[in-house]
Design a protein around this motif. Sequence first.
Motif, PDB file in Angstrom:
ATOM      1  N   ARG A  86     -53.626 -13.021 -11.379  1.00  0.00           N
ATOM      2  CA  ARG A  86     -52.921 -13.671 -10.274  1.00  0.00           C
ATOM      3  C   ARG A  86     -51.922 -12.685  -9.683  1.00  0.00           C
ATOM      4  NH1 ARG A  86     -50.368 -19.294 -11.699  1.00  0.00           N
ATOM      5  NH2 ARG A  86     -52.580 -19.672 -12.078  1.00  0.00           N
ATOM      6  N   ILE A  87     -51.961 -12.540  -8.368  1.00  0.00           N
ATOM      7  CA  ILE A  87     -51.144 -11.555  -7.663  1.00  0.00           C
ATOM      8  C   ILE A  87     -50.344 -12.267  -6.581  1.00  0.00           C
ATOM      9  CG2 ILE A  87     -51.185  -9.443  -6.275  1.00  0.00           C
ATOM     10  CD1 ILE A  87     -53.906  -8.805  -7.552  1.00  0.00           C
ATOM     11  N   ALA A  88     -49.086 -11.887  -6.424  1.00  0.00           N
ATOM     12  CA  ALA A  88     -48.226 -12.501  -5.405  1.00  0.00           C
ATOM     13  C   ALA A  88     -47.478 -11.427  -4.638  1.00  0.00           C
ATOM     14  CB  ALA A  88     -47.228 -13.460  -6.058  1.00  0.00           C
ATOM     15  N   THR A  89     -47.074 -11.779  -3.423  1.00  0.00           N
ATOM     16  CA  THR A  89     -46.167 -10.960  -2.633  1.00  0.00           C
ATOM     17  C   THR A  89     -45.091 -11.868  -2.050  1.00  0.00           C
ATOM     18  OG1 THR A  89     -45.957  -9.425  -0.771  1.00  0.00           O
ATOM     19  CG2 THR A  89     -47.630 -11.136  -0.570  1.00  0.00           C
ATOM     20  N   PHE A  90     -43.863 -11.347  -1.966  1.00  0.00           N
ATOM     21  CA  PHE A  90     -42.750 -12.181  -1.522  1.00  0.00           C
ATOM     22  C   PHE A  90     -41.666 -11.281  -0.932  1.00  0.00           C
ATOM     23  CE2 PHE A  90     -39.640 -15.762  -3.083  1.00  0.00           C
ATOM     24  CZ  PHE A  90     -39.568 -16.257  -1.792  1.00  0.00           C
ATOM     25  N   ASN A  91     -41.322 -11.517   0.332  1.00  0.00           N
ATOM     26  CA  ASN A  91     -40.156 -10.892   0.937  1.00  0.00           C
ATOM     27  C   ASN A  91     -38.952 -11.765   0.588  1.00  0.00           C
ATOM     28  OD1 ASN A  91     -38.004 -10.215   2.705  1.00  0.00           O
ATOM     29  ND2 ASN A  91     -39.434  -9.371   4.206  1.00  0.00           N
ATOM     30  N   VAL A  92     -38.076 -11.236  -0.271  1.00  0.00           N
ATOM     31  CA  VAL A  92     -36.984 -12.044  -0.819  1.00  0.00           C
ATOM     32  C   VAL A  92     -35.712 -11.962   0.017  1.00  0.00           C
ATOM     33  CG1 VAL A  92     -37.867 -12.028  -3.166  1.00  0.00           C
ATOM     34  CG2 VAL A  92     -36.364 -10.172  -2.426  1.00  0.00           C
ATOM     35  N   GLN A  93     -35.768 -11.323   1.174  1.00  0.00           N
ATOM     36  CA  GLN A  93     -34.687 -11.341   2.168  1.00  0.00           C
ATOM     37  C   GLN A  93     -33.366 -10.784   1.639  1.00  0.00           C
ATOM     38  OE1 GLN A  93     -33.718 -15.108   4.017  1.00  0.00           O
ATOM     39  NE2 GLN A  93     -32.691 -14.145   5.738  1.00  0.00           N
ATOM     40  N   ASN A  94     -33.259  -9.486   1.704  1.00  0.00           N
ATOM     41  CA  ASN A  94     -31.965  -8.812   1.517  1.00  0.00           C
ATOM     42  C   ASN A  94     -31.306  -9.103   0.169  1.00  0.00           C
ATOM     43  OD1 ASN A  94     -32.101  -7.678   4.129  1.00  0.00           O
ATOM     44  ND2 ASN A  94     -31.284  -9.550   5.014  1.00  0.00           N
ATOM     45  N   MET A  95     -32.021  -8.843  -0.900  1.00  0.00           N
ATOM     46  CA  MET A  95     -31.460  -9.051  -2.222  1.00  0.00           C
ATOM     47  C   MET A  95     -30.733  -7.790  -2.681  1.00  0.00           C
ATOM     48  SD  MET A  95     -33.312  -9.992  -5.836  1.00  0.00           S
ATOM     49  CE  MET A  95     -33.867 -11.618  -5.305  1.00  0.00           C
ATOM     50  N   ARG A  96     -29.436  -7.932  -2.914  1.00  0.00           N
ATOM     51  CA  ARG A  96     -28.628  -6.780  -3.312  1.00  0.00           C
ATOM     52  C   ARG A  96     -27.594  -7.205  -4.345  1.00  0.00           C
ATOM     53  NH1 ARG A  96     -25.322  -2.580   0.677  1.00  0.00           N
ATOM     54  NH2 ARG A  96     -24.507  -1.254  -0.979  1.00  0.00           N
ATOM     55  N   LEU A  97     -27.410  -6.387  -5.366  1.00  0.00           N
ATOM     56  CA  LEU A  97     -26.386  -6.617  -6.377  1.00  0.00           C
ATOM     57  C   LEU A  97     -25.079  -6.005  -5.890  1.00  0.00           C
ATOM     58  CD1 LEU A  97     -26.015  -7.753  -9.284  1.00  0.00           C
ATOM     59  CD2 LEU A  97     -26.351  -5.411 -10.102  1.00  0.00           C
ATOM     60  N   ARG A  98     -24.043  -6.820  -5.865  1.00  0.00           N
ATOM     61  CA  ARG A  98     -22.734  -6.343  -5.406  1.00  0.00           C
ATOM     62  C   ARG A  98     -21.688  -6.507  -6.502  1.00  0.00           C
ATOM     63  NH1 ARG A  98     -22.258  -5.168  -0.102  1.00  0.00           N
ATOM     64  NH2 ARG A  98     -23.823  -5.945   1.354  1.00  0.00           N
ATOM     65  N   ARG A  99     -20.773  -5.568  -6.511  1.00  0.00           N
ATOM     66  CA  ARG A  99     -19.637  -5.624  -7.429  1.00  0.00           C
ATOM     67  C   ARG A  99     -18.357  -5.754  -6.614  1.00  0.00           C
ATOM     68  NH1 ARG A  99     -23.307  -2.542 -10.218  1.00  0.00           N
ATOM     69  NH2 ARG A  99     -23.473  -3.018 -12.453  1.00  0.00           N
ATOM     70  N   THR A 100     -17.599  -6.806  -6.893  1.00  0.00           N
ATOM     71  CA  THR A 100     -16.335  -7.035  -6.201  1.00  0.00           C
ATOM     72  C   THR A 100     -15.252  -7.299  -7.250  1.00  0.00           C
ATOM     73  OG1 THR A 100     -16.618  -9.441  -6.046  1.00  0.00           O
ATOM     74  CG2 THR A 100     -17.625  -8.097  -4.300  1.00  0.00           C
ATOM     75  N   ASP A 101     -14.053  -7.539  -6.775  1.00  0.00           N
ATOM     76  CA  ASP A 101     -12.961  -7.858  -7.696  1.00  0.00           C
ATOM     77  C   ASP A 101     -13.245  -9.135  -8.467  1.00  0.00           C
ATOM     78  OD1 ASP A 101     -11.654  -5.614  -6.807  1.00  0.00           O
ATOM     79  OD2 ASP A 101     -10.390  -6.695  -5.367  1.00  0.00           O
ATOM     80  N   ASP A 102     -14.113  -9.987  -7.918  1.00  0.00           N
ATOM     81  CA  ASP A 102     -14.445 -11.255  -8.569  1.00  0.00           C
ATOM     82  C   ASP A 102     -15.609 -11.129  -9.546  1.00  0.00           C
ATOM     83  OD1 ASP A 102     -12.466 -12.507  -7.080  1.00  0.00           O
ATOM     84  OD2 ASP A 102     -13.836 -12.922  -5.419  1.00  0.00           O
ATOM     85  N   GLY A 103     -16.183  -9.936  -9.659  1.00  0.00           N
ATOM     86  CA  GLY A 103     -17.278  -9.754 -10.602  1.00  0.00           C
ATOM     87  C   GLY A 103     -18.554  -9.274  -9.926  1.00  0.00           C
ATOM     88  N   VAL A 104     -19.658  -9.480 -10.596  1.00  0.00           N
ATOM     89  CA  VAL A 104     -20.964  -9.027 -10.133  1.00  0.00           C
ATOM     90  C   VAL A 104     -21.756 -10.228  -9.624  1.00  0.00           C
ATOM     91  CG1 VAL A 104     -23.113  -7.873 -10.806  1.00  0.00           C
ATOM     92  CG2 VAL A 104     -20.940  -7.150 -11.809  1.00  0.00           C
ATOM     93  N   HIS A 105     -22.409 -10.079  -8.479  1.00  0.00           N
ATOM     94  CA  HIS A 105     -23.210 -11.181  -7.956  1.00  0.00           C
ATOM     95  C   HIS A 105     -24.287 -10.644  -7.021  1.00  0.00           C
ATOM     96  CE1 HIS A 105     -20.201 -10.605  -4.777  1.00  0.00           C
ATOM     97  NE2 HIS A 105     -21.083 -11.109  -3.944  1.00  0.00           N
ATOM     98  N   LEU A 106     -25.327 -11.430  -6.830  1.00  0.00           N
ATOM     99  CA  LEU A 106     -26.384 -11.093  -5.883  1.00  0.00           C
ATOM    100  C   LEU A 106     -26.069 -11.686  -4.520  1.00  0.00           C
ATOM    101  CD1 LEU A 106     -29.679 -11.765  -7.887  1.00  0.00           C
ATOM    102  CD2 LEU A 106     -28.725  -9.545  -7.279  1.00  0.00           C
ATOM    103  N   THR A 107     -26.364 -10.918  -3.475  1.00  0.00           N
ATOM    104  CA  THR A 107     -26.296 -11.510  -2.144  1.00  0.00           C
ATOM    105  C   THR A 107     -27.408 -12.541  -2.013  1.00  0.00           C
ATOM    106  OG1 THR A 107     -27.682  -9.725  -1.293  1.00  0.00           O
ATOM    107  CG2 THR A 107     -25.306  -9.492  -1.021  1.00  0.00           C
ATOM    108  N   GLY A 108     -27.159 -13.533  -1.197  1.00  0.00           N
ATOM    109  CA  GLY A 108     -28.150 -14.574  -1.000  1.00  0.00           C
ATOM    110  C   GLY A 108     -29.235 -14.140  -0.034  1.00  0.00           C
ATOM    111  N   ALA A 109     -30.142 -15.062   0.252  1.00  0.00           N
ATOM    112  CA  ALA A 109     -31.242 -14.797   1.186  1.00  0.00           C
ATOM    113  C   ALA A 109     -30.710 -14.988   2.597  1.00  0.00           C
ATOM    114  CB  ALA A 109     -32.408 -15.746   0.900  1.00  0.00           C
TER     115      ALA A 109
END
Length: 310
Positions: free
Chosen positions: A2-25
């Motif tokens: 089974r094979i899939a493809t998915f454009n997950v729309q601008n997924m980026r890991l960011r580090r801020t003073d509040d911690g680590v989080h992923l940007t949303g879609a």
Amino acid sequence: MRIATFNVQNMRLRRTDDGVHLTGARDMDEPATEGPAARAVDMIDRRLTAEILAEADADVVGLQEVFDRETLDYFHDRYLLPAGAAPYPHRDCLPGNDGRGFDVALMSRIAPKAVESHATLTPSLLGLDNPSGRNPDEPVFRRDCLSADVGPVTLYICHFKAPYPDPDVAWRARRLEALAVRELIEKRFAGRDDAYWLILGDLNEPGREERSERAIAPLLGGFSVDLVARMPEARQWSYHLEEADLYSRPDAMLASPALASDFPDTKPRFLRRGLGHDTARFDGERLEGVGYHRPHASDHAALVIEFEGL
């Protein structure tokens, strides 16, 4: 397989003073993208992204718009596994040419071989004519074409040039990308009519073409078989541009003639339950937490296909 493809729309890991989080879609120019409330929506987006991929339950996944390998690993460990997906021990995200850093990526439960980025290729290296007015040293691919052998299939995971800001310039860029992918395949499988290969990803073909010929025409016709065309025409869409109320299907699976011939009844399906309610053409049940536009899993639907016995 089974094979899939998915454009997950601008997924980026960011580090801020509040911690680590992923940007949303979300697109980078959307307002109100900072602060606790915005971050909470981001987290729901990525939970929904993970739930779509868990629903796909693919052995191999091609992804578009992943910032880097660290982002991919964080999403896999913190979102995808908690969503109930089986692990993907093999993960690759190699640097491409997107100025913002969003690359194509591969996740696989089958050990891939010959994983290769083609981000540095130029027209001259491929023996292609350079379009008029284009820098001859400019890479062919605006993002990348990531190739990998997974089991008996060679995958070409692509993300072609978006059809803006200048549609004509963008058409020429996508045409060159299509020619480059064809050249890579023809060089790799010269003289072989039994090769299994699959082009998948976001080819960024708009819903309305002002030209008589599609930019990706070199990949169509007798060269490959468009597996999405096996679906009912009314269901051949994966993306909704709200401001123009335009439905299109930039997301593609183009199979080698041998692969398509050996699986004549195999057709893909789009997973649309993570799309926002503003995508009115989809009238099915959505995942819990999906909003009018956001939260959503992405602005694209995922595309999945199963080759039984492969």
